[in-house]
Enzyme design. Structure first.
Site, PDB file in Angstrom:
ATOM      1  CE  LYS A 157      -4.461   1.207   9.272  1.00  0.00           C
ATOM      2  NZ  LYS A 157      -4.553   0.323  10.464  1.00  0.00           N
TER       3      LYS A 157
ATOM      4  CE  LYS B 197      -4.364  -1.395   5.796  1.00  0.00           C
ATOM      5  NZ  LYS B 197      -4.545  -2.011   7.126  1.00  0.00           N
TER       6      LYS B 197
END
Length: 329
Positions: A199, A252
């Site tokens: 992330k 992500k």
């Protein structure tokens, strides 16, 4: 006539031939996970559009159920829940409250649709008065190890409410091991962990912060989310989470990090999920609404690109639209 060049057009001549040799299978409903923002309120009719995410809403529990009815009838099978509590504090009590908004949403959805696969986002930022993903020290730094027990309590409360899978998104070191141990200790061994392992500290999260009301009151999250310039670090994070007990991984954002998605898919032998985040969705929608691009075609191409890069599943705010337009089966 003898030729010495490659005639690639032979295999592109007709739709039937192109379909026959296509390397990446078309999108299916079971590839897609739809995120929802559920807000804690006494209102039974709260439904607030998110301006930066056209077509998305903050929803109270009855409106969440109403929003999902047609989608489930059209094949929606997987959802990801984000909670917006009525009150926030410095210990994020709402995150692990048995009567918290996510816990109640899980129970309600599973009672209505027992076969619906419900994933919950496990993080503290939306429940913290300061908006960070962990407890803060007096100097304002996020306390990694002290935060783990609160994350574990949150995951256990979600799973106990009936969540089929929990997805920690906080990026604290060691949280997968802490969550796995807590789930196992509470007889929730069968609850899988979908880790936001990779992330990045991305500017593409802007619309989400508005939707989830989770912006930090001060500072940023660059000390615990990844630097966008790093690629090898993604593999270190992914492998560490697998070693700690993660059952599947999230990369992500998705589109701008398709190279990372590909690397993680090649290096790791667990399912990999791409999260097409709020900023990606907002840009495609805005361009489509202005008539600058064919929104439906660009939407499909962007998602197929993620599947081609290696995504086994995709979290996307386009899921309902794809089902509604019968673009997936």
């Amino acid at each position: 006539m003898t030729t010495t060049f490659h005639r690639g057009r032979r295999l592109r001549k007709t739709p039937e031939l192109r379909a026959l040799v296509r390397e990446t299978a078309p999108l299916l409903a079971e590839d897609l996970i739809m995120p929802y923002f559920v807000l804690e309120t006494d209102s039974t009719a709260f439904r607030k559009p998110i301006p930066s995410m056209p077509g998305q809403f903050q929803l109270c529990l009855p409106e969440l159920e109403k929003q999902m009815e047609k989608a489930v009838d059209m094949g929606l099978a997987y959802v990801l829940l984000f909670g917006i509590p009525a009150r926030k504090d410095e210990q994020a009590h709402g995150a692990y409250d048995e009567s918290g908004v996510v816990q109640r949403a899980v129970r309600r959805l599973k009672a209505r649709w027992p076969k619906l696969f419900v994933i919950t986002d496990v993080c503290l930022c939306g429940y913290m008065s300061h908006g960070h993903c962990g407890l803060l020290a007096t100097d304002g730094t996020v306390q990694n190890d002290q935060t783990l027990s609160l994350l574990a309590k949150t995951a256990v409360s979600h799973a106990a409410a009936g969540a089929d899978m929990v997805a920690p998104s906080d990026m604290m070191d060691g949280r997968i091991a802490a969550l796995r141990a807590a789930l196992d200790d509470n007889c929730l061994t069968d609850t899988p962990l979908l880790s936001y392992a990779v992330k990045y500290a991305s500017a593409y999260y802007g619309p989400f912060r508005e939707a989830a009301q989770s912006s930090p009151a001060a500072g940023d999250r660059k000390s615990y989310q990844m630097d966008p310039g790093n690629a090898h670090e993604a593999l270190i994070e992914a492998r560490a989470d697998i070693a700690e007990g993660a059952d599947a991984l999230i990369v992500k954002p998705a589109g701008p990090y398709a190279d990372i998605l590909y690397r993680v898919r090649e290096a790791c032998d667990v399912p990999v999920c791409a999260y097409q985040v709020s900023g990606e969705y907002a840009m495609l929608r805005a361009a489509g609404m202005q008539g600058w691009v064919d929104e439906q075609a660009v939407m499909m191409e962007s998602l197929l690109g993620l599947k081609r890069a290696g995504a086994d599943m995709i979290i996307t705010y386009f899921t309902e639209a794809l089902l509604r337009q019968r673009l997936v089966r």
